[in-house]
Motif scaffolding. Structure first.
Motif, PDB file in Angstrom:
ATOM      1  N   VAL A   1      -0.219  28.287  47.557  1.00 41.84           N
ATOM      2  CA  VAL A   1      -0.911  27.806  48.757  1.00 41.84           C
ATOM      3  C   VAL A   1      -2.013  26.818  48.365  1.00 41.84           C
ATOM      4  O   VAL A   1      -2.163  25.763  48.979  1.00 41.84           O
ATOM      5  CB  VAL A   1      -1.493  28.985  49.559  1.00 41.84           C
ATOM      6  CG1 VAL A   1      -2.343  28.475  50.728  1.00 41.84           C
ATOM      7  CG2 VAL A   1      -0.372  29.880  50.080  1.00 41.84           C
ATOM      8  N   ALA A   2      -2.781  27.149  47.333  1.00 47.00           N
ATOM      9  CA  ALA A   2      -3.904  26.300  46.928  1.00 47.00           C
ATOM     10  C   ALA A   2      -3.450  24.916  46.479  1.00 47.00           C
ATOM     11  O   ALA A   2      -4.168  23.927  46.669  1.00 47.00           O
ATOM     12  CB  ALA A   2      -4.691  26.976  45.820  1.00 47.00           C
ATOM     13  N   THR A   3      -2.271  24.832  45.885  1.00 51.04           N
ATOM     14  CA  THR A   3      -1.759  23.544  45.380  1.00 51.04           C
ATOM     15  C   THR A   3      -0.590  23.037  46.211  1.00 51.04           C
ATOM     16  O   THR A   3       0.145  22.154  45.766  1.00 51.04           O
ATOM     17  CB  THR A   3      -1.326  23.683  43.911  1.00 51.04           C
ATOM     18  OG1 THR A   3      -0.268  24.655  43.815  1.00 51.04           O
ATOM     19  CG2 THR A   3      -2.486  24.116  43.037  1.00 51.04           C
ATOM     20  N   PHE A   4      -0.420  23.573  47.408  1.00 52.31           N
ATOM     21  CA  PHE A   4       0.723  23.223  48.244  1.00 52.31           C
ATOM     22  C   PHE A   4       0.737  21.717  48.513  1.00 52.31           C
ATOM     23  O   PHE A   4      -0.314  21.120  48.752  1.00 52.31           O
ATOM     24  CB  PHE A   4       0.648  23.997  49.561  1.00 52.31           C
ATOM     25  CG  PHE A   4       1.987  24.172  50.236  1.00 52.31           C
ATOM     26  CD1 PHE A   4       2.929  25.038  49.716  1.00 52.31           C
ATOM     27  CD2 PHE A   4       2.297  23.466  51.381  1.00 52.31           C
ATOM     28  CE1 PHE A   4       4.156  25.204  50.336  1.00 52.31           C
ATOM     29  CE2 PHE A   4       3.524  23.617  52.003  1.00 52.31           C
ATOM     30  CZ  PHE A   4       4.460  24.492  51.473  1.00 52.31           C
TER      31      PHE A   4
ATOM     32  N   ILE B   1      -2.961  25.516  56.974  1.00 47.46           N
ATOM     33  CA  ILE B   1      -3.972  25.975  57.934  1.00 47.46           C
ATOM     34  C   ILE B   1      -3.863  27.488  58.082  1.00 47.46           C
ATOM     35  O   ILE B   1      -2.783  28.014  58.350  1.00 47.46           O
ATOM     36  CB  ILE B   1      -3.773  25.323  59.312  1.00 47.46           C
ATOM     37  CG1 ILE B   1      -3.887  23.801  59.218  1.00 47.46           C
ATOM     38  CG2 ILE B   1      -4.769  25.881  60.326  1.00 47.46           C
ATOM     39  CD1 ILE B   1      -3.490  23.077  60.502  1.00 47.46           C
ATOM     40  N   ALA B   2      -4.978  28.189  57.912  1.00 49.89           N
ATOM     41  CA  ALA B   2      -5.020  29.623  58.191  1.00 49.89           C
ATOM     42  C   ALA B   2      -5.498  29.816  59.623  1.00 49.89           C
ATOM     43  O   ALA B   2      -6.600  29.368  59.975  1.00 49.89           O
ATOM     44  CB  ALA B   2      -5.950  30.333  57.216  1.00 49.89           C
ATOM     45  N   MET B   3      -4.671  30.441  60.459  1.00 53.28           N
ATOM     46  CA  MET B   3      -5.061  30.778  61.826  1.00 53.28           C
ATOM     47  C   MET B   3      -5.406  32.265  61.844  1.00 53.28           C
ATOM     48  O   MET B   3      -4.533  33.126  61.723  1.00 53.28           O
ATOM     49  CB  MET B   3      -3.933  30.470  62.811  1.00 53.28           C
ATOM     50  CG  MET B   3      -4.310  30.762  64.243  1.00 53.28           C
ATOM     51  SD  MET B   3      -3.095  30.162  65.458  1.00 53.28           S
ATOM     52  CE  MET B   3      -1.732  31.321  65.186  1.00 53.28           C
ATOM     53  N   ILE B   4      -6.703  32.555  61.981  1.00 51.70           N
ATOM     54  CA  ILE B   4      -7.222  33.903  61.756  1.00 51.70           C
ATOM     55  C   ILE B   4      -7.703  34.512  63.054  1.00 51.70           C
ATOM     56  O   ILE B   4      -8.580  33.959  63.731  1.00 51.70           O
ATOM     57  CB  ILE B   4      -8.382  33.852  60.739  1.00 51.70           C
ATOM     58  CG1 ILE B   4      -7.907  33.238  59.421  1.00 51.70           C
ATOM     59  CG2 ILE B   4      -8.985  35.245  60.522  1.00 51.70           C
ATOM     60  CD1 ILE B   4      -9.024  32.726  58.539  1.00 51.70           C
TER      61      ILE B   4
ATOM     62  N   ILE C   1      -8.870  31.459  51.801  1.00 54.92           N
ATOM     63  CA  ILE C   1      -9.658  30.543  50.977  1.00 54.92           C
ATOM     64  C   ILE C   1      -8.755  29.521  50.291  1.00 54.92           C
ATOM     65  O   ILE C   1      -9.146  28.375  50.042  1.00 54.92           O
ATOM     66  CB  ILE C   1     -10.481  31.340  49.942  1.00 54.92           C
ATOM     67  CG1 ILE C   1     -11.623  32.084  50.626  1.00 54.92           C
ATOM     68  CG2 ILE C   1     -11.009  30.449  48.823  1.00 54.92           C
ATOM     69  CD1 ILE C   1     -12.723  31.209  51.186  1.00 54.92           C
ATOM     70  N   CYS C   2      -7.516  29.911  50.003  1.00 49.35           N
ATOM     71  CA  CYS C   2      -6.561  29.001  49.358  1.00 49.35           C
ATOM     72  C   CYS C   2      -6.073  27.905  50.301  1.00 49.35           C
ATOM     73  O   CYS C   2      -5.578  26.870  49.834  1.00 49.35           O
ATOM     74  CB  CYS C   2      -5.351  29.778  48.830  1.00 49.35           C
ATOM     75  SG  CYS C   2      -5.712  30.869  47.439  1.00 49.35           S
TER      76      CYS C   2
ATOM     77  N   GLY D   1     -19.315  28.427  55.540  1.00 49.42           N
ATOM     78  CA  GLY D   1     -18.233  27.537  55.147  1.00 49.42           C
ATOM     79  C   GLY D   1     -16.925  28.262  54.879  1.00 49.42           C
ATOM     80  O   GLY D   1     -15.972  27.659  54.370  1.00 49.42           O
ATOM     81  N   ILE D   2     -16.860  29.549  55.221  1.00 45.97           N
ATOM     82  CA  ILE D   2     -15.604  30.286  55.066  1.00 45.97           C
ATOM     83  C   ILE D   2     -14.565  29.747  56.033  1.00 45.97           C
ATOM     84  O   ILE D   2     -13.384  29.632  55.696  1.00 45.97           O
ATOM     85  CB  ILE D   2     -15.824  31.799  55.296  1.00 45.97           C
ATOM     86  CG1 ILE D   2     -16.729  32.375  54.202  1.00 45.97           C
ATOM     87  CG2 ILE D   2     -14.488  32.550  55.323  1.00 45.97           C
ATOM     88  CD1 ILE D   2     -17.119  33.820  54.440  1.00 45.97           C
ATOM     89  N   VAL D   3     -14.999  29.411  57.252  1.00 51.19           N
ATOM     90  CA  VAL D   3     -14.086  28.828  58.239  1.00 51.19           C
ATOM     91  C   VAL D   3     -14.605  27.467  58.674  1.00 51.19           C
ATOM     92  O   VAL D   3     -15.795  27.158  58.550  1.00 51.19           O
ATOM     93  CB  VAL D   3     -13.898  29.743  59.474  1.00 51.19           C
ATOM     94  CG1 VAL D   3     -13.235  31.046  59.073  1.00 51.19           C
ATOM     95  CG2 VAL D   3     -15.225  30.005  60.187  1.00 51.19           C
ATOM     96  N   ASN D   4     -13.694  26.652  59.212  1.00 50.66           N
ATOM     97  CA  ASN D   4     -14.045  25.318  59.689  1.00 50.66           C
ATOM     98  C   ASN D   4     -14.466  25.310  61.146  1.00 50.66           C
ATOM     99  O   ASN D   4     -15.256  24.450  61.557  1.00 50.66           O
ATOM    100  CB  ASN D   4     -12.852  24.368  59.537  1.00 50.66           C
ATOM    101  CG  ASN D   4     -12.448  24.195  58.095  1.00 50.66           C
ATOM    102  OD1 ASN D   4     -11.663  24.987  57.573  1.00 50.66           O
ATOM    103  ND2 ASN D   4     -12.975  23.177  57.440  1.00 50.66           N
ATOM    104  N   ARG D   5     -13.918  26.253  61.916  1.00 49.77           N
ATOM    105  CA  ARG D   5     -14.231  26.281  63.341  1.00 49.77           C
ATOM    106  C   ARG D   5     -13.949  27.667  63.901  1.00 49.77           C
ATOM    107  O   ARG D   5     -13.034  28.357  63.441  1.00 49.77           O
ATOM    108  CB  ARG D   5     -13.404  25.228  64.094  1.00 49.77           C
ATOM    109  CG  ARG D   5     -13.876  24.975  65.526  1.00 49.77           C
ATOM    110  CD  ARG D   5     -13.203  23.779  66.156  1.00 49.77           C
ATOM    111  NE  ARG D   5     -13.461  22.544  65.414  1.00 49.77           N
ATOM    112  CZ  ARG D   5     -13.157  21.334  65.870  1.00 49.77           C
ATOM    113  NH1 ARG D   5     -12.582  21.196  67.046  1.00 49.77           N
ATOM    114  NH2 ARG D   5     -13.411  20.268  65.145  1.00 49.77           N
TER     115      ARG D   5
END
Length: 263
Positions: free
Chosen positions: A96-99, A104-107, A120-121, A180-184
């Protein structure tokens, strides 16, 4: 495509979605689920039609709540078993980190332990107002290695990383945004539609430009002696030599939306 009933994959136009589907355990992840996730990611990476990948959890109460502790006696009881488990999870995290495409993580809900590692990845993380984040390793006696800690420090900085790990506390969405864990942070009812609209917007943009930014940003995070600056320059040059660059200029002059092909 179903790899296992607890891991689901969906393709909708240019967007691929991977769903952790274990809602009765708040999407806790077993070794089998991690193995299935690796296969899904490999398929998304090689599918030329997929331009953006969304990772999410089923049920509305959790993204991923970490490892399935009920399976620890089977999957992580011995040193050899732990090493096998860690190798499998690290394969997914590093994938995931180097995808090669934006992730996008939808949490929505709990994002704990391995779930937070996974988020985080990702390139971007959007969450609902009721989401909670935490890394309880210090309450379980687990060890975390260099690669995992570096990803946290690269994303939220050393001070916030120490806070997350030392305290092992749960962090509410508003604080996660400030760290800064999430963007929005979105209202629960708006999260899914926001992520879909955002992902479609990214997918409609010039793929070579997006991919170049993704790959060059990964080079930036490497130690200076390991950065491949020639590759970074080649990625930029490829954008300027592309048909999409011509299309982008024409569309701008003609006041219309561009249609990018990735060529």
């Amino acid at each position: 495509m179903n790899t296992t009933d607890k891991m689901l994959a969906r393709k909708d136009g240019r967007i691929g979605t991977m769903i952790f589907n274990n809602p009765e355990r708040h999407n806790a992840v077993s070794l089998e689920m991690w193995q299935a996730a690796a296969k899904i990611l490999d398929d998304f990476a090689t599918d030329q039609d997929i331009r953006v990948v969304v990772l999410t959890g089923a049920g509305g109460k959790a993204f991923v709540s970490g490892a399935d502790i009920s399976k620890f006696e089977d999957e992580r009881a011995t040193r050899e078993a732990v090493e096998r488990y860690n190798a499998t999870t690290e394969k997914v995290y590093s994938s995931v980190a180097t995808f090669p495409k934006p992730t996008i993580a939808m949490i929505q809900g709990y994002c704990i332990g391995g779930g937070l590692n996974l988020a985080i990845c990702c390139d971007l993380r959007f969450c609902s107002e009721g989401s909670r984040f935490g890394l309880p390793a210090a309450k379980l006696g687990l060890g975390y290695g260099y690669a995992g800690l570096k990803r946290y420090i690269d994303t939220v900085g050393p001070a916030h990383t120490r806070d997350i790990f030392f305290s092992a506390r749960q962090i509410p969405a508003a604080e996660a945004l400030a760290m800064g864990i999430v963007n929005r942070v979105l209202p629960d009812a708006e999260l899914a539609s926001f992520v879909e609209t955002y992902a479609r917007g990214v997918a409609a943009n010039a793929p070579l430009t997006v991919q170049a930014v993704k790959q060059i940003s990964l080079e930036v995070l490497k130690p200076e002696s390991e950065r491949d600056l020639k590759r970074a320059a080649d990625l930029v040059a490829r954008c300027y030599a592309s048909e999409d660059y011509v299309e982008g200029r024409r569309a701008f002059m003609e006041k219309r939306d561009p249609v990018f092909t990735g060529k």
